[in-house]
Design a protein around this motif. Structure first.
Motif, PDB file in Angstrom:
ATOM      1  N   PHE A  11       0.883  -1.175  -0.128  1.00 19.03           N
ATOM      2  CA  PHE A  11       0.000   0.039  -0.032  1.00 19.03           C
ATOM      3  C   PHE A  11       0.923   1.270   0.074  1.00 19.03           C
ATOM      4  O   PHE A  11       0.489   2.237  -0.721  1.00 19.03           O
ATOM      5  CB  PHE A  11      -1.028   0.034   1.166  1.00 19.03           C
ATOM      6  CG  PHE A  11      -1.564   1.417   1.384  1.00 19.03           C
ATOM      7  CD1 PHE A  11      -2.687   1.790   0.861  1.00 19.03           C
ATOM      8  CD2 PHE A  11      -1.126   2.219   2.600  1.00 19.03           C
ATOM      9  CE1 PHE A  11      -3.119   2.922   1.017  1.00 19.03           C
ATOM     10  CE2 PHE A  11      -1.917   3.365   2.862  1.00 19.03           C
ATOM     11  CZ  PHE A  11      -2.880   3.695   2.114  1.00 19.03           C
ATOM     12  N   CYS A  12       1.924   1.318   0.790  1.00 19.32           N
ATOM     13  CA  CYS A  12       2.794   2.454   0.871  1.00 19.32           C
ATOM     14  C   CYS A  12       3.618   2.551  -0.332  1.00 19.32           C
ATOM     15  O   CYS A  12       3.508   3.915  -0.789  1.00 19.32           O
ATOM     16  CB  CYS A  12       3.638   2.184   2.130  1.00 19.32           C
ATOM     17  SG  CYS A  12       4.469   3.863   2.431  1.00 19.32           S
ATOM     18  N   MET A  13       3.990   1.588  -0.987  1.00 18.33           N
ATOM     19  CA  MET A  13       4.637   1.707  -2.267  1.00 18.33           C
ATOM     20  C   MET A  13       3.874   2.286  -3.528  1.00 18.33           C
ATOM     21  O   MET A  13       4.264   3.256  -4.323  1.00 18.33           O
ATOM     22  CB  MET A  13       5.423   0.412  -2.615  1.00 18.33           C
ATOM     23  CG  MET A  13       6.508  -0.066  -1.870  1.00 18.33           C
ATOM     24  SD  MET A  13       8.016   0.906  -1.996  1.00 18.33           S
ATOM     25  CE  MET A  13       8.570   0.307  -3.697  1.00 18.33           C
ATOM     26  N   VAL A  14       2.734   1.629  -3.346  1.00 24.23           N
ATOM     27  CA  VAL A  14       1.488   2.245  -4.469  1.00 24.23           C
ATOM     28  C   VAL A  14       1.199   3.646  -4.077  1.00 24.23           C
ATOM     29  O   VAL A  14       1.140   4.532  -5.223  1.00 24.23           O
ATOM     30  CB  VAL A  14       0.429   1.343  -4.349  1.00 24.23           C
ATOM     31  CG1 VAL A  14      -0.661   2.013  -5.528  1.00 24.23           C
ATOM     32  CG2 VAL A  14       0.649   0.039  -4.889  1.00 24.23           C
ATOM     33  N   GLY A  15       1.045   4.075  -2.902  1.00 18.20           N
ATOM     34  CA  GLY A  15       0.847   5.291  -2.619  1.00 18.20           C
ATOM     35  C   GLY A  15       1.755   6.332  -2.977  1.00 18.20           C
ATOM     36  O   GLY A  15       1.761   7.417  -3.468  1.00 18.20           O
ATOM     37  N   LYS A  16       3.032   5.971  -2.950  1.00 20.20           N
ATOM     38  CA  LYS A  16       4.302   6.888  -3.211  1.00 20.20           C
ATOM     39  C   LYS A  16       4.461   6.972  -4.705  1.00 20.20           C
ATOM     40  O   LYS A  16       4.554   7.992  -5.287  1.00 20.20           O
ATOM     41  CB  LYS A  16       5.280   6.309  -2.687  1.00 20.20           C
ATOM     42  CG  LYS A  16       5.568   6.786  -1.171  1.00 20.20           C
ATOM     43  CD  LYS A  16       6.972   5.947  -0.747  1.00 20.20           C
ATOM     44  CE  LYS A  16       7.034   5.865   0.880  1.00 20.20           C
ATOM     45  NZ  LYS A  16       8.306   5.400   1.350  1.00 20.20           N
ATOM     46  N   SER A  17       4.270   5.839  -5.625  1.00 23.64           N
ATOM     47  CA  SER A  17       4.716   5.725  -6.893  1.00 23.64           C
ATOM     48  C   SER A  17       3.143   6.002  -7.874  1.00 23.64           C
ATOM     49  O   SER A  17       3.373   6.743  -8.942  1.00 23.64           O
ATOM     50  CB  SER A  17       4.900   4.329  -7.403  1.00 23.64           C
ATOM     51  OG  SER A  17       3.891   3.339  -7.289  1.00 23.64           O
ATOM     52  N   GLY A  18       1.961   5.749  -7.188  1.00 24.12           N
ATOM     53  CA  GLY A  18       0.742   5.988  -8.148  1.00 24.12           C
ATOM     54  C   GLY A  18       0.731   5.099  -9.173  1.00 24.12           C
ATOM     55  O   GLY A  18      -0.209   5.402 -10.166  1.00 24.12           O
ATOM     56  N   SER A  19       1.475   3.823  -9.097  1.00 23.98           N
ATOM     57  CA  SER A  19       1.089   3.036 -10.160  1.00 23.98           C
ATOM     58  C   SER A  19       1.292   1.597  -9.529  1.00 23.98           C
ATOM     59  O   SER A  19       2.415   1.327  -8.672  1.00 23.98           O
ATOM     60  CB  SER A  19       2.564   3.397 -11.170  1.00 23.98           C
ATOM     61  OG  SER A  19       2.574   2.225 -11.927  1.00 23.98           O
ATOM     62  N   PHE A  20       0.494   0.724  -9.980  1.00 27.46           N
ATOM     63  CA  PHE A  20       0.681  -0.955  -9.731  1.00 27.46           C
ATOM     64  C   PHE A  20       1.559  -1.432 -10.500  1.00 27.46           C
ATOM     65  O   PHE A  20       2.582  -2.203  -9.605  1.00 27.46           O
ATOM     66  CB  PHE A  20      -0.701  -1.445 -10.116  1.00 27.46           C
ATOM     67  CG  PHE A  20      -1.954  -1.196  -9.176  1.00 27.46           C
ATOM     68  CD1 PHE A  20      -1.725  -0.385  -7.963  1.00 27.46           C
ATOM     69  CD2 PHE A  20      -2.987  -1.742  -9.291  1.00 27.46           C
ATOM     70  CE1 PHE A  20      -2.721  -0.123  -7.277  1.00 27.46           C
ATOM     71  CE2 PHE A  20      -4.318  -1.674  -8.544  1.00 27.46           C
ATOM     72  CZ  PHE A  20      -3.970  -0.747  -7.317  1.00 27.46           C
ATOM     73  N   SER A  21       1.856  -0.996 -11.572  1.00 26.44           N
ATOM     74  CA  SER A  21       3.045  -1.502 -12.340  1.00 26.44           C
ATOM     75  C   SER A  21       4.354  -1.308 -11.974  1.00 26.44           C
ATOM     76  O   SER A  21       5.367  -2.252 -11.813  1.00 26.44           O
ATOM     77  CB  SER A  21       2.925  -1.272 -13.755  1.00 26.44           C
ATOM     78  OG  SER A  21       2.874   0.058 -14.040  1.00 26.44           O
ATOM     79  N   LYS A  22       4.595   0.118 -11.601  1.00 25.17           N
ATOM     80  CA  LYS A  22       5.813   0.677 -10.849  1.00 25.17           C
ATOM     81  C   LYS A  22       6.162  -0.245  -9.768  1.00 25.17           C
ATOM     82  O   LYS A  22       7.533  -0.753  -9.431  1.00 25.17           O
ATOM     83  CB  LYS A  22       6.229   1.795 -10.765  1.00 25.17           C
ATOM     84  CG  LYS A  22       7.536   2.502 -10.457  1.00 25.17           C
ATOM     85  CD  LYS A  22       7.453   4.013 -10.490  1.00 25.17           C
ATOM     86  CE  LYS A  22       8.994   4.412 -10.175  1.00 25.17           C
ATOM     87  NZ  LYS A  22       9.656   3.892  -8.983  1.00 25.17           N
ATOM     88  N   THR A  23       5.452  -0.353  -8.782  1.00 20.56           N
ATOM     89  CA  THR A  23       5.107  -0.990  -7.457  1.00 20.56           C
ATOM     90  C   THR A  23       5.546  -2.422  -7.619  1.00 20.56           C
ATOM     91  O   THR A  23       6.690  -3.198  -6.987  1.00 20.56           O
ATOM     92  CB  THR A  23       4.047  -0.850  -6.712  1.00 20.56           C
ATOM     93  OG1 THR A  23       3.753   0.428  -6.575  1.00 20.56           O
ATOM     94  CG2 THR A  23       4.085  -1.643  -5.409  1.00 20.56           C
ATOM     95  N   ALA A  24       4.960  -2.966  -8.801  1.00 19.28           N
ATOM     96  CA  ALA A  24       5.268  -4.580  -9.116  1.00 19.28           C
ATOM     97  C   ALA A  24       6.581  -4.793  -9.454  1.00 19.28           C
ATOM     98  O   ALA A  24       7.046  -5.603  -8.922  1.00 19.28           O
ATOM     99  CB  ALA A  24       4.198  -4.935 -10.048  1.00 19.28           C
TER     100      ALA A  24
END
Length: 296
Positions: A11-24
């Motif tokens: 959740f925190c990584m997605v919140g920072k990046s705004g992207s599911f693909s980048k977090t993945a």
């Protein structure tokens, strides 16, 4: 099954990046796995955390509030892990040692210096007391290790003998002629004796040995420090029971004279002591290694 902490990390990584693909990509996960993690968290909280758009995702109002807390918590966890790594690498931390004043002065100081030179960022906390007192501190967790007089009869403690020491009696000029020949214990106890206080492990050891020979003693003076024993003997207040190895300066300078006994008191040890049930901290382990290596 993914843990709650892992869900919050995603959740925190997605919140920072705004992207599911980048977090993945950053977390070495598949994009569907990241999406599934967020959906699982939203289901458990019964709250939508992200707005989904073709261009990416953005935090909802509820998600923004949650993000502030989660991000702070993750940062604190990371800081804690870094601190643990510092402790393991001995670049930070504290070493708590229980030790008596005499052993500090005549035995411990060179090892403190060697350890400090090698690991300057480790802080020392030194607790002074009798063997009984510092072993109580050890059991209560207030110190990591103790350096004290043996013998100690306690099955919960690990004992590592370091050096042999010898209990002896010394006197000043006034009693020099009286002790010009070896004395028996019966003759010795008739003289004015100077001992450490009764709760001292050193005192108990010598007193028990004399009692085992069927001889009772009654000291004229009972003192709280080894240095006072030497000073009282030097001004001819009596015959002092001291540790020979810690009295060499007085003996070598002729300030005191050693009393020869027909039956010598058996040697004993000074050593390191720690709890069997608790693993030594990295700093304690290294400190014990320095002592044992130097003595070897």
């Amino acid at each position: 099954m993914i843990s709650k902490l892992d869900l919050y990390k995603v959740f925190c990584m997605v919140g920072k990046s705004g992207s599911f693909s980048k977090t993945a990509k950053d977390l070495y996960m598949t994009q569907p796995a990241v999406s599934q993690a967020i959906m699982q968290l939203e289901k458990e909280l019964d709250t939508r955390l992200f707005n989904r758009t073709p261009k990416g995702v953005s935090l909802t109002n509820e998600g923004s509030h949650l993000f502030e807390y989660v991000n702070s918590a993750i940062n604190l966890i990371d800081a804690g892990e870094e601190k643990i790594l510092e402790f393991k690498n001995l670049t930070a931390g504290e070493l708590k040692i229980g030790v008596g004043d005499t052993i500090s002065r005549y035995f411990l100081l060179p090892y403190l210096e060697a350890f400090h030179n090698k690991y300057p960022n480790i802080k020392f906390k030194i607790e002074n007391g009798t063997t009984l007192e510092i072993c109580s501190l050890l059991k209560s967790g207030e110190v990591d290790i103790t350096i004290c007089n043996f013998p100690i009869d306690d099955p919960t403690l690990e004992l590592r003998p370091c050096i042999d020491i010898h209990d002896t009696f010394v006197c000043g000029e006034k009693y020099k002629n009286i002790v010009s020949k070896p004395l028996s214990l019966h003759e010795l106890v008739k003289l004015p004796l100077i001992f450490l206080e009764p709760k001292s492990n050193s005192r108990q050891y010598v007193e028990d040995y004399i009692l085992s020979r069927g001889i009772k003693m009654s000291p004229e003076f009972e003192l709280g420090s080894h240095d006072l024993l030497l000073e009282f003997a030097k001004i001819n207040l009596g015959i002092a029971c001291v540790t020979k190895e810690f009295s060499q300066d007085y003996l070598n300078k002729g300030l005191l004279y050693e009393v020869q006994l027909i039956e010598e008191i058996p040697k004993r040890n000074i050593g390191v002591c720690f709890l069997k049930s608790v693993p030594l901290s990295p700093s304690s382990t290294k400190f014990v290694e320095i002592i044992e290596k130097r003595l070897a």
